[in-house]
Design a protein around this motif. Structure first.
Motif, mmCIF file in Angstrom:
data_model
loop_
_atom_site.group_PDB
_atom_site.id
_atom_site.type_symbol
_atom_site.label_atom_id
_atom_site.label_comp_id
_atom_site.label_asym_id
_atom_site.label_seq_id
_atom_site.Cartn_x
_atom_site.Cartn_y
_atom_site.Cartn_z
ATOM 1 N N HIS A 236 14.301 3.840 56.638
ATOM 2 C CA HIS A 236 13.831 4.654 55.505
ATOM 3 C C HIS A 236 13.097 5.890 56.017
ATOM 4 O O HIS A 236 11.906 6.089 55.742
ATOM 5 C CB HIS A 236 12.905 3.838 54.593
ATOM 6 C CG HIS A 236 13.624 2.792 53.794
ATOM 7 N ND1 HIS A 236 14.034 1.606 54.343
ATOM 8 C CD2 HIS A 236 14.018 2.772 52.482
ATOM 9 C CE1 HIS A 236 14.636 0.876 53.414
ATOM 10 N NE2 HIS A 236 14.647 1.568 52.284
ATOM 11 N N PRO A 237 13.786 6.746 56.762
ATOM 12 C CA PRO A 237 13.131 7.955 57.287
ATOM 13 C C PRO A 237 12.703 8.908 56.181
ATOM 14 O O PRO A 237 11.836 9.747 56.401
ATOM 15 C CB PRO A 237 14.213 8.572 58.181
ATOM 16 C CG PRO A 237 15.507 8.066 57.613
ATOM 17 C CD PRO A 237 15.207 6.677 57.145
ATOM 18 N N HIS A 238 13.287 8.783 55.004
ATOM 19 C CA HIS A 238 12.898 9.625 53.877
ATOM 20 C C HIS A 238 11.575 9.166 53.273
ATOM 21 O O HIS A 238 10.978 9.886 52.472
ATOM 22 C CB HIS A 238 13.991 9.599 52.807
ATOM 23 C CG HIS A 238 14.343 8.227 52.360
ATOM 24 N ND1 HIS A 238 15.028 7.329 53.153
ATOM 25 C CD2 HIS A 238 14.107 7.579 51.191
ATOM 26 C CE1 HIS A 238 15.200 6.196 52.491
ATOM 27 N NE2 HIS A 238 14.656 6.317 51.297
ATOM 28 N N VAL A 239 11.115 7.972 53.640
ATOM 29 C CA VAL A 239 9.824 7.455 53.178
ATOM 30 C C VAL A 239 8.785 7.549 54.289
ATOM 31 O O VAL A 239 7.657 8.001 54.073
ATOM 32 C CB VAL A 239 9.953 5.994 52.696
ATOM 33 C CG1 VAL A 239 8.587 5.429 52.310
ATOM 34 C CG2 VAL A 239 10.918 5.888 51.517
ATOM 35 N N THR A 244 14.737 13.715 53.968
ATOM 36 C CA THR A 244 14.603 13.682 52.510
ATOM 37 C C THR A 244 15.812 12.968 51.909
ATOM 38 O O THR A 244 16.901 12.963 52.471
ATOM 39 C CB THR A 244 14.531 15.099 51.921
ATOM 40 O OG1 THR A 244 15.725 15.818 52.284
ATOM 41 C CG2 THR A 244 13.303 15.831 52.444
ATOM 42 N N ALA A 245 15.588 12.365 50.758
ATOM 43 C CA ALA A 245 16.658 11.702 50.006
ATOM 44 C C ALA A 245 16.335 11.871 48.532
ATOM 45 O O ALA A 245 15.292 11.402 48.065
ATOM 46 C CB ALA A 245 16.740 10.235 50.378
ATOM 47 N N GLU A 246 17.210 12.536 47.819
ATOM 48 C CA GLU A 246 16.968 12.821 46.407
ATOM 49 C C GLU A 246 17.653 11.820 45.476
ATOM 50 O O GLU A 246 17.241 11.659 44.327
ATOM 51 C CB GLU A 246 17.466 14.234 46.071
ATOM 52 C CG GLU A 246 16.824 15.333 46.905
ATOM 53 C CD GLU A 246 15.329 15.453 46.662
ATOM 54 O OE1 GLU A 246 14.879 15.042 45.562
ATOM 55 O OE2 GLU A 246 14.616 15.938 47.565
ATOM 56 N N THR A 247 18.691 11.146 45.960
ATOM 57 C CA THR A 247 19.461 10.250 45.101
ATOM 58 C C THR A 247 19.668 8.913 45.800
ATOM 59 O O THR A 247 19.514 8.808 47.029
ATOM 60 C CB THR A 247 20.843 10.847 44.782
ATOM 61 O OG1 THR A 247 21.619 10.910 45.997
ATOM 62 C CG2 THR A 247 20.704 12.241 44.182
ATOM 63 N N PRO A 248 20.030 7.877 45.036
ATOM 64 C CA PRO A 248 20.355 6.593 45.667
ATOM 65 C C PRO A 248 21.488 6.713 46.675
ATOM 66 O O PRO A 248 21.500 6.001 47.683
ATOM 67 C CB PRO A 248 20.761 5.716 44.476
ATOM 68 C CG PRO A 248 20.025 6.294 43.306
ATOM 69 C CD PRO A 248 20.006 7.766 43.553
ATOM 70 N N GLU A 249 22.428 7.621 46.412
ATOM 71 C CA GLU A 249 23.533 7.818 47.345
ATOM 72 C C GLU A 249 23.037 8.360 48.672
ATOM 73 O O GLU A 249 23.552 7.989 49.742
ATOM 74 C CB GLU A 249 24.569 8.769 46.734
ATOM 75 C CG GLU A 249 25.358 8.185 45.566
ATOM 76 C CD GLU A 249 24.543 8.047 44.291
ATOM 77 O OE1 GLU A 249 24.913 7.224 43.436
ATOM 78 O OE2 GLU A 249 23.528 8.771 44.152
ATOM 79 N N ASP A 250 22.032 9.264 48.621
ATOM 80 C CA ASP A 250 21.444 9.782 49.859
ATOM 81 C C ASP A 250 20.800 8.659 50.663
ATOM 82 O O ASP A 250 20.922 8.603 51.890
ATOM 83 C CB ASP A 250 20.384 10.842 49.536
ATOM 84 C CG ASP A 250 20.979 12.106 48.952
ATOM 85 O OD1 ASP A 250 22.192 12.331 49.141
ATOM 86 O OD2 ASP A 250 20.228 12.867 48.302
ATOM 87 N N VAL A 251 20.116 7.764 49.955
ATOM 88 C CA VAL A 251 19.450 6.651 50.629
ATOM 89 C C VAL A 251 20.475 5.746 51.299
ATOM 90 O O VAL A 251 20.308 5.340 52.456
ATOM 91 C CB VAL A 251 18.604 5.836 49.622
ATOM 92 C CG1 VAL A 251 18.018 4.603 50.311
ATOM 93 C CG2 VAL A 251 17.491 6.697 49.039
ATOM 94 N N LYS A 252 21.555 5.450 50.589
ATOM 95 C CA LYS A 252 22.595 4.587 51.154
ATOM 96 C C LYS A 252 23.235 5.232 52.372
ATOM 97 O O LYS A 252 23.528 4.560 53.372
ATOM 98 C CB LYS A 252 23.656 4.283 50.096
ATOM 99 C CG LYS A 252 24.694 3.275 50.554
ATOM 100 C CD LYS A 252 25.653 2.905 49.439
ATOM 101 C CE LYS A 252 26.661 1.852 49.907
ATOM 102 N NZ LYS A 252 27.600 1.480 48.819
ATOM 103 N N ALA A 253 23.440 6.550 52.313
ATOM 104 C CA ALA A 253 24.021 7.255 53.454
ATOM 105 C C ALA A 253 23.094 7.169 54.658
ATOM 106 O O ALA A 253 23.550 6.946 55.802
ATOM 107 C CB ALA A 253 24.288 8.710 53.085
#
Length: 348
Positions: A236-239, A244-253
């Motif tokens: 979870h580098p966006h956390v 950064t991750a703006e959408t659930p799809e970004d998080v999954k990627a």
């Protein structure tokens, strides 16, 4: 003629402490009250707080039978303050909430309700507080004792418990699909027990100084927690990092990209458990193929298996979990069966 001030009847302080917090870490009001008290009582002679109180110069009457409610009220006569430290309760099978045996508080409540006794002031003073998740320590403590003292639990192995893990996982899924919150809480606890039980079995190797054992190197529940914490932070580098991750799809990627680097797999099929239910297996394989952008034609053949494979792949492509869909349909079928049975309609 002047009115005389009524004689004060003193003060009873029930000092609650958490066994999940280092016993010397008390709140400042707790230390102040303990130092100012006329008497400090603790029936539990092995209470973990006692050495710290004695080190602080506080005299504790410990290891003696707990006073009755009336004796405690009498001890407060003349405006005296008496502090009572209850047992933590967890070893005796209680709630482990630091309030100890309820007999004393029940007795005080009866005396107060009688109206015949001038009651001292009653105060419940939290001496230490639990952090969120602290009750997990109780589970670890109880599991340790069961592993040592229960004839059945003490001989269990990873392989012997494997079937229970599968059963509990399915029961958890059923509770989720039923939407029953109470059942969900219980089933989550049963799944958590499996985790703690397996970790406790693995810990036996650490305690015995083994270099390895069933399932590989020995480890403890802390090692299990540390491993998943490290994994969650890393994935979870966006956390926890700069991405950064703006959408659930970004998080999954992010997750898939990081996982690919970690695992260094030779095939997109690596890591997929082949022992899972067939529809779930087919859906998982289809998802890996689609995510990897591979063009893999479905194998052709006669039989229901190939038909089900094609349907599972189609469901995954449509964003439908085939296992969940089939279970929902099967539940509807079950209800129809029960309706037919209730109406006396014969079923074949």
């Amino acid at each position: 003629m002047t009115d005389e001030a009524p004689a004060t009847s003193g003060r009873i302080v029930l000092l609650t402490v958490s066994h999940r917090v280092a016993p010397g870490l008390l709140s400042w009001p707790a230390w102040q009250t303990l130092h100012a008290a006329d008497r400090v009582l603790c029936a539990d002679g092995g209470h973990p707080l006692l050495p710290y109180l004695r080190e602080a110069g506080i005299t504790v009457e410990a290891g003696t039978p707990a006073p009755t409610a009336q004796e405690l009220v009498d001890a407060c006569a003349g405006g005296r303050t008496v502090v009572v430290i209850p047992s933590t309760g967890v070893d005796g099978g209680g709630a482990g909430d630091g309030t100890g045996d309820g007999a004393l508080t029940d007795g005080l409540a009866r005396l107060a309700g009688s109206g015949r006794v001038q009651m001292p002031d009653l105060e419940l003073l939290p001496g230490s507080y639990d952090l969120p998740g602290a009750r997990l320590l109780d589970l670890v403590h109880v599991m340790d004792r069961i592993r040592r003292e229960c004839p059945w639990s003490s001989v269990q192995t990873h392989k012997g418990l494997a079937k229970y893990g599968i059963e509990e996982a399915y029961e958890l899924v059923e509770a989720i699909e039923d939407g029953d919150g109470d059942e969900l809480r219980e089933e989550l606890g049963d799944v958590l027990l499996q985790v703690v039980f397996h970790a406790r079995i693995a810990q036996d190797g650490l305690e015995e100084g083994e270099e390895g054992g069933e399932g590989g190197e020995p480890f403890s529940i802390d090692d299990v927690a540390a491993t998943i914490v490290e994994k969650l932070i890393h994935r979870h580098p966006h956390v926890f990092g700069d991405e950064t991750a703006e959408t659930p799809e970004d998080v999954k990627a992010h997750w898939l990209r990081t996982k690919a680097v970690e695992k260094q797999r030779d095939s997109v099929t690596d890591g997929i458990p082949l022992g899972q239910p067939g529809l779930a297996l087919a859906s998982k394989l289809a998802g890996r193929v689609r995510t990897a952008g591979l063009d893999v034609p479905l194998p052709s053949g006669d039989g229901v298996g190939y038909d089900l494979l094609a349907m599972a792949v189609q469901a995954e492509k449509a964003g439908v979990d085939p296992e969940t869909a089939l279970r929902a349909a099967a539940r509807t079928y079950r209800d129809a069966i029960r309706t037919a049975e209730a109406g006396g309609v014969a079923t074949e």
